[in-house]
Design a protein around this motif. Structure first.
Motif, mmCIF file in Angstrom:
data_model
loop_
_atom_site.group_PDB
_atom_site.id
_atom_site.type_symbol
_atom_site.label_atom_id
_atom_site.label_comp_id
_atom_site.label_asym_id
_atom_site.label_seq_id
_atom_site.Cartn_x
_atom_site.Cartn_y
_atom_site.Cartn_z
ATOM 1 N N SER A 97 0.845 -1.189 0.000
ATOM 2 C CA SER A 97 0.000 0.000 0.000
ATOM 3 C C SER A 97 0.884 1.244 0.000
ATOM 4 N N PRO A 98 0.931 2.025 -1.107
ATOM 5 C CA PRO A 98 1.773 3.232 -1.146
ATOM 6 C C PRO A 98 1.389 4.254 -0.086
ATOM 7 N N GLY A 99 0.074 4.382 0.185
ATOM 8 C CA GLY A 99 -0.354 5.344 1.198
ATOM 9 C C GLY A 99 0.153 4.982 2.579
ATOM 10 N N MET A 100 0.084 3.705 2.935
ATOM 11 C CA MET A 100 0.597 3.268 4.240
ATOM 12 C C MET A 100 2.111 3.435 4.323
ATOM 13 N N ARG A 101 2.806 3.211 3.216
ATOM 14 C CA ARG A 101 4.266 3.350 3.235
ATOM 15 C C ARG A 101 4.669 4.808 3.437
ATOM 16 N N ILE A 102 3.918 5.727 2.825
ATOM 17 C CA ILE A 102 4.195 7.156 3.045
ATOM 18 C C ILE A 102 3.935 7.520 4.501
ATOM 19 N N LEU A 103 2.850 6.956 5.053
ATOM 20 C CA LEU A 103 2.528 7.241 6.454
ATOM 21 C C LEU A 103 3.605 6.700 7.386
ATOM 22 N N MET A 104 4.100 5.496 7.122
ATOM 23 C CA MET A 104 5.150 4.921 7.957
ATOM 24 C C MET A 104 6.453 5.707 7.824
ATOM 25 N N ALA A 105 6.760 6.167 6.601
ATOM 26 C CA ALA A 105 7.961 6.994 6.416
ATOM 27 C C ALA A 105 7.835 8.308 7.195
ATOM 28 N N ALA A 106 6.637 8.875 7.188
ATOM 29 C CA ALA A 106 6.425 10.112 7.947
ATOM 30 C C ALA A 106 6.537 9.864 9.449
ATOM 31 N N LEU A 107 6.030 8.720 9.913
ATOM 32 C CA LEU A 107 6.134 8.409 11.339
ATOM 33 C C LEU A 107 7.586 8.218 11.764
ATOM 34 N N ARG A 108 8.399 7.644 10.884
ATOM 35 C CA ARG A 108 9.828 7.519 11.209
ATOM 36 C C ARG A 108 10.485 8.890 11.323
ATOM 37 N N GLN A 109 10.031 9.831 10.496
ATOM 38 C CA GLN A 109 10.594 11.174 10.561
ATOM 39 C C GLN A 109 10.149 11.921 11.818
ATOM 40 N N THR A 110 8.975 11.557 12.359
ATOM 41 C CA THR A 110 8.444 12.277 13.517
ATOM 42 C C THR A 110 8.934 11.720 14.846
ATOM 43 N N VAL A 111 9.683 10.626 14.815
ATOM 44 C CA VAL A 111 10.100 9.992 16.076
ATOM 45 C C VAL A 111 10.889 10.962 16.942
ATOM 46 N N LYS A 112 11.801 11.712 16.320
ATOM 47 C CA LYS A 112 12.656 12.623 17.077
ATOM 48 C C LYS A 112 11.833 13.695 17.783
ATOM 49 N N ASN A 113 10.931 14.352 17.042
ATOM 50 C CA ASN A 113 10.123 15.421 17.640
ATOM 51 C C ASN A 113 9.150 14.861 18.682
ATOM 52 N N VAL A 114 8.622 13.665 18.413
ATOM 53 C CA VAL A 114 7.689 13.055 19.359
ATOM 54 C C VAL A 114 8.401 12.712 20.662
ATOM 55 N N ILE A 115 9.636 12.249 20.572
ATOM 56 C CA ILE A 115 10.403 11.941 21.789
ATOM 57 C C ILE A 115 10.588 13.194 22.638
ATOM 58 N N TYR A 116 10.878 14.327 21.991
ATOM 59 C CA TYR A 116 11.022 15.587 22.738
ATOM 60 C C TYR A 116 9.723 15.940 23.462
ATOM 61 N N VAL A 117 8.586 15.771 22.775
ATOM 62 C CA VAL A 117 7.301 16.078 23.403
ATOM 63 C C VAL A 117 7.042 15.141 24.576
ATOM 64 N N LEU A 118 7.350 13.855 24.415
ATOM 65 C CA LEU A 118 7.129 12.889 25.492
ATOM 66 C C LEU A 118 8.045 13.158 26.686
ATOM 67 N N VAL A 119 9.275 13.577 26.424
ATOM 68 C CA VAL A 119 10.187 13.903 27.523
ATOM 69 C C VAL A 119 9.660 15.100 28.307
ATOM 70 N N LEU A 120 9.181 16.122 27.605
ATOM 71 C CA LEU A 120 8.610 17.287 28.296
ATOM 72 C C LEU A 120 7.372 16.900 29.094
ATOM 73 N N LEU A 121 6.543 16.018 28.528
ATOM 74 C CA LEU A 121 5.361 15.568 29.247
ATOM 75 C C LEU A 121 5.753 14.754 30.487
ATOM 76 N N PHE A 122 6.792 13.943 30.366
ATOM 77 C CA PHE A 122 7.263 13.170 31.520
ATOM 78 C C PHE A 122 7.769 14.089 32.627
ATOM 79 N N LEU A 123 8.504 15.126 32.254
ATOM 80 C CA LEU A 123 8.994 16.077 33.260
ATOM 81 C C LEU A 123 7.837 16.797 33.940
ATOM 82 N N LEU A 124 6.829 17.166 33.146
ATOM 83 C CA LEU A 124 5.650 17.812 33.726
ATOM 84 C C LEU A 124 4.946 16.874 34.702
ATOM 85 N N MET A 125 4.793 15.606 34.311
ATOM 86 C CA MET A 125 4.138 14.634 35.189
ATOM 87 C C MET A 125 4.981 14.365 36.428
ATOM 88 N N LEU A 126 6.307 14.379 36.308
ATOM 89 C CA LEU A 126 7.163 14.180 37.478
ATOM 90 C C LEU A 126 6.983 15.307 38.483
#
Length: 373
Positions: free
Chosen positions: A161-190
């Motif tokens: 599925s070309p659409g799913m492959r584009i979505l998975m490629a985009a998710l791989r690109q977002t891992v870095k930014n998502v990790i930053y958001v999760l780290v900030l959320l973890f600090l807030l929860m701490l």
């Protein structure tokens, strides 16, 4: 050749194959070398990339998902055990054939692709239940666990599925930014977990069940950040007459849910849109380059055909049936009159014009001589 160029060249070649500019798995001699079994490789390549084979694989994955869902019913699994076992072996054989064909076409590219390596691991797990005696009570739990991992085979739809492959490629690109958001959320929860434990975690007068330990406070904050049952948690604090509890809950929900949780979604959507725009722009650029290449190829074909026609005419001129080019020019010059227009690049400066002009003067003198005589 620089080392960096040697690293980029194979990747560029694979990317051009991926978007379709180059034929699938056309191995460049500079990179991969030439194959000896060209005929068999070409046949398997044509078969592997045929639309019918793709339809067969998609249908197989779909049927596999349906049968896996049916096996969750104990009654169906008991009454149709033999049928389900046979279909599982057939589906496994189709997956194995697809794996062998893909590895044969290009083994280097297969093991370089992370998704293909994941697909190989899933295929390997699919064989493990057949190596365990499922009738043995000691290994029954292990066999059941391995059988549950068979659901991962449904992920093969992503490859087709070309659409799913584009979505998975985009998710791989977002891992870095998502990790930053999760780290900030973890600090807030701490911060709020320590604060909530200090305010409401007293074993005697506080809500020790939800705020008594740091782990319990984290779990409570997770319920608040997902806005799942937060009203029940707030009612328990209100029953204990904590005046600041509502302010604490509202502030954390505003920061945790409305800011960080929605920021996580926004980052994913933005990166998906940017990735899709970049892929579409690159594909349009490659399509333009392909059209230019096709135009140049057509021009080359026309020039080659014209050259062949000229060579054929030259070959015909050597026979006795046809005149030479000079003879045809001479006969053509005899048909001209002195009043006929002649198009020249340099007026009165070329030998053909001078030749025709002198011939016209000779004919004019002959005409005057006839009138005088």
């Amino acid at each position: 050749m620089p080392i960096s160029f040697l690293k980029i060249l194979p990747c560029t070649w694979l990317l051009l194959e991926e978007v379709g500019v180059l034929g699938p798995h056309q191995m460049h001699p500079m990179i991969w070398g030439k194959r000896r079994d060209i005929g068999l490789h070409k046949f398997i390549e044509t078969l592997f990339y045929h639309p019918l084979f793709k339809s067969i694989m998609i249908s197989t994955v779909t049927l596999n998902a349906i049968f896996l869902a049916l096996e969750t019913d104990y009654k169906v699994r008991k009454e149709s055990n033999f049928f389900l076992e046979v279909t599982d072996l057939i589906i496994l054989a189709v997956y194995t054939t697809e794996f062998l064909m893909s590895v044969y076409l290009d083994p280097v590219k297969y093991w370089q692709d992370g998704y293909k390596r994941f697909d190989f691991i899933v295929l390997l797990i699919a064989y493990l239940p057949h190596t365990i005696d499922r009738n043995n009570p000691e290994t029954h739990q292990t066999a059941t666990l391995l059988k549950g991992f068979q659901a991962l085979r449904v992920l093969k739809l992503i490859y087709y599925s070309p659409g799913m492959r584009i979505l998975m490629a985009a998710l791989r690109q977002t891992v870095k930014n998502v990790i930053y958001v999760l780290v900030l959320l973890f600090l807030l929860m701490l911060i709020f977990a320590i604060l909530g434990h200090g305010l409401y975690g007293d074993p005697t007068y506080g809500d020790y069940k939800n705020w008594g330990t740091l782990a319990a406070a984290f779990f409570t904050l997770f319920s608040l950040v997902t806005v799942d049952g937060w009203t029940d948690l707030q009612d328990e604090l209100d029953d204990l007459h904590f005046v600041s509890s509502r302010t604490f809950t509202i502030v954390f929900i505003l920061l945790g849910f409305f800011v960080f949780f929605n920021m996580f979604i926004a980052v994913v959507i933005m990166d998906i849109q940017v990735t899709e725009d970049m892929i579409n722009g690159f594909i349009s650029f490659l399509l333009k380059a392909e059209r230019r290449a096709n135009l140049i190829a057509k021009k080359q074909i026309i020039l080659k055909r014209q050259q062949e026609e000229v060579n054929e005419l030259l070959a015909q001129q050597k026979t006795t049936e046809y005149q030479t080019f000079d003879e045809m020019v001479e006969e053509f010059k005899k048909t001209l009159l002195h009043t006929d227009p002649v198009i020249l690049e340099d007026f009165c400066c070329s030998l053909p014009f001078i030749d025709l002009y002198l011939l016209s003067l000779d004919r004019q003198d002959a005409t005057i001589y006839k009138y005088v005589c």
